[in-house]
Design an enzyme around this catalytic site. Structure first.
Site, short mmCIF file in Angstrom:
data_model
loop_
_atom_site.label_atom_id
_atom_site.label_comp_id
_atom_site.label_asym_id
_atom_site.label_seq_id
_atom_site.Cartn_x
_atom_site.Cartn_y
_atom_site.Cartn_z
N ASN A 154 34.99 56.91 22.67
CA ASN A 154 34.71 57.62 21.41
C ASN A 154 33.98 58.92 21.74
OD1 ASN A 154 31.74 57.12 21.31
ND2 ASN A 154 32.46 55.00 21.32
N ASP B 168 33.71 48.76 19.24
CA ASP B 168 33.72 47.47 18.54
C ASP B 168 34.69 46.49 19.19
OD1 ASP B 168 31.82 48.01 16.54
OD2 ASP B 168 33.27 49.24 15.46
N ASP C 234 27.92 42.32 19.73
CA ASP C 234 27.10 43.31 19.02
C ASP C 234 25.71 43.31 19.64
OD1 ASP C 234 25.40 44.66 17.16
OD2 ASP C 234 27.02 44.52 15.71
N LYS D 76 22.76 43.15 10.33
CA LYS D 76 22.44 43.10 11.76
C LYS D 76 21.05 42.55 12.01
CE LYS D 76 25.75 46.49 13.20
NZ LYS D 76 26.33 46.96 14.47
N1 CTP Z 1 26.07 48.49 17.89
C1 CTP Z 1 25.83 47.64 18.98
N2 CTP Z 1 26.85 46.90 19.51
C2 CTP Z 1 28.08 46.96 18.98
C3 CTP Z 1 28.34 47.80 17.86
C4 CTP Z 1 27.32 48.55 17.34
O1 CTP Z 1 24.69 47.61 19.46
N3 CTP Z 1 29.05 46.24 19.52
C5 CTP Z 1 24.97 49.23 17.31
C6 CTP Z 1 25.04 50.70 17.47
O2 CTP Z 1 24.35 51.09 18.64
C7 CTP Z 1 24.34 51.18 16.22
C8 CTP Z 1 24.66 50.13 15.20
O3 CTP Z 1 25.03 48.99 15.93
O4 CTP Z 1 22.94 51.17 16.39
C9 CTP Z 1 25.72 50.49 14.19
O5 CTP Z 1 26.94 50.80 14.75
P1 CTP Z 1 28.17 51.28 13.86
O6 CTP Z 1 29.32 51.53 14.77
O7 CTP Z 1 27.77 52.39 12.97
O8 CTP Z 1 28.38 50.06 12.94
P2 CTP Z 1 29.34 48.84 13.11
O9 CTP Z 1 28.52 47.66 13.39
O10 CTP Z 1 30.39 49.16 14.12
O11 CTP Z 1 29.96 48.72 11.67
P3 CTP Z 1 31.22 49.52 11.06
O12 CTP Z 1 32.13 49.84 12.21
O13 CTP Z 1 31.75 48.54 10.12
O14 CTP Z 1 30.67 50.75 10.39
#
Ligand code: CTP
Length: 405
Positions: A210, A278, A307, A344
């Site tokens: 990304n 993700d 996560d 979370k």
């Molecule tokens: N994050 C993480 N591990 C993951 C995904 C996300 O630690 N596998 C953390 C990111 O570092 C950030 C937060 O979660 O602090 C939010 O990430 P974001 O991508 O905005 O949210 P998602 O959980 O992916 O939700 P969505 O894609 O539905 O917006």
């Protein structure tokens, strides 16, 4: 003492006590402190630039309009480069200039321009110290947050007796250490910061990624370290140098990032700024995937990644006291981020709008909502480094205010 590696801008004003500044420089150097001396014109009548330069192992600055000095280091930069400004000895005249905001020589200009704390060690005749003008100036400077040490009482070079003698250099040293320690409110704390993207391999040469640059996460790690925290930065692949003064662990995938974060626990603070993928590719090809004769493009099967933020925020003995995440949103930013915070289980979420055109992802600036259990706060758009400093200060204040922390 919190002295090693710190930097002091030492302003030496006139008066017989200026000779003691040489001893102060010697003591500071012995503690591993970098000293940049600034000598006023009157100070130079009592100690020589050569003696100071030799002891400080640094150039001595004295002239406001020196072309050579301005070319190498401007006076504004000089006033900001130190961790602390110390005036020893400070004369009644220099303190009067400070109180009035005068800037007619290098020393007074630096004192007006600095954004750092200032420690003043006065030395003067007892009558001058007790004069209502000096008393009022000292009160003004104290009210502005300037720290004082001394003067001490005793017999003076002019054979009068009373307060006016410069504090002993051996006493100025711990006063300097105490002020520097004050600036390190996160000393003794451990912070884990994740930063950058993750790369999820498809085959030995291809990956999913990304647009995260890691700038925000790296800046937060550096800002926490600046406030004295021991920082473990767990970074995905970025083009940034490792910030100095902290431990950086380099990872590629989300699974590696989680393992590195787990290995770094326990911690007091966790900030998850990484843009973790993700999904990862299921069944990574062992060899480079080749085009097939029929040219049918391959279908990638994805599996969810762990996560990291939710894992860190889960209740348990290893949960850091403050777990902070980011929420990259493109619509209903504060609302979505509030829901994400609950889902979370983290304490704070910094929500930013990453919709196309915002220029935030990969850019130099960020604008966030800070969402805590008390509600949402809007932080204006600012450079990522400034946001990092503001967040670090907020973390320090919150931990200091919590009982039992
Ligand atoms: N994050 C993480 N591990 C993951 C995904 C996300 O630690 N596998 C953390 C990111 O570092 C950030 C937060 O979660 O602090 C939010 O990430 P974001 O991508 O905005 O949210 P998602 O959980 O992916 O939700 P969505 O894609 O539905 O917006």
């Amino acid at each position: 003492m919190a002295l090693r590696g710190r930097r002091i801008l030492l302003i030496i004003a006139g008066g017989i006590a200026a000779y003691k500044a040489l001893e102060l420089v010697r003591l500071l150097r012995a503690e591993g402190v970098g000293v940049t001396p600034v000598l006023t014109r009157a100070g130079a009548a009592f100690v020589t630039p050569l003696a100071l330069q030799t002891l400080a192992e640094s150039p001595v600055y004295s002239d406001l309009f020196s072309l050579t000095d301005e070319a190498t280091i401007g006076h504004i930069q000089l006033s900001r480069a130190a961790d602390l400004v110390v005036v020893a000895p400070a004369t009644a005249d220099l303190m009067a200039k400070m109180a009035a905001g005068l800037a007619d020589d290098l020393a007074s200009t630096l004192l007006l321009a600095t954004d750092k704390r200032v420690l003043v060690a006065p030395a003067m005749n007892v009558r001058m110290w007790q004069h209502p003008a000096t008393v009022a100036n000292v009160a003004t400077l104290r009210a502005r947050g300037i720290a004082f040490i001394g003067p001490e009482a005793g017999e003076m070079a002019c054979h009068e007796y009373g307060p006016g003698r410069l504090a002993e250099p051996a006493a100025i040293l711990p006063a300097i250490a105490a002020l520097l320690e004050d600036e390190k409110p996160l000393a003794g704390r451990h912070a884990i910061v994740t930063s950058g993207p993750t790369h999820e391999p498809i085959d030995p040469v291809r990956y999913l990624a990304n647009r995260s640059s890691g700038r925000q996460g790296h800046a937060i790690a550096a800002a926490l370290a600046d406030l004295g925290a021991r920082v473990t930065l767990v970074s995905g692949p970025v083009a940034l140098p490792d910030p100095p003064g902290l431990t950086t662990s380099h990872v590629e995938t989300a699974s590696e990032m989680l393992a590195a974060v787990r290995a770094a626990l326990p911690a007091d603070i966790a900030v998850c700024a990484a843009a973790v993928a993700d999904w990862r590719v299921e069944g990574i090809a062992g060899q480079k995937m080749k085009k097939t004769a029929s040219d049918t493009p391959p279908a990638l099967r994805l599996a969810p990644n762990p996560d990291i933020l939710a894992t860190l925020a889960a209740p348990g003995p290893d949960r850091p006291r403050l777990v902070i995440g980011f929420a990259a949103e493109t619509e209903h930013v504060a609302q979505h981020a509030g829901e994400k915070r609950r889902r979370k289980g983290c304490d704070w979420i910094l929500a930013n709008d990453v919709s196309p055109g915002s220029g935030i992802m990969g850019g130099a600036e960020n604008a966030v909502f800070l969402i805590t259990d008390e509600g949402a706060e809007t932080w204006p758009r600012m450079p990522k480094e400034a946001l990092a400093r503001r967040l670090a200060a907020r973390i320090a204040a919150t931990l200091a205010a919590r009982p039992g922390n």
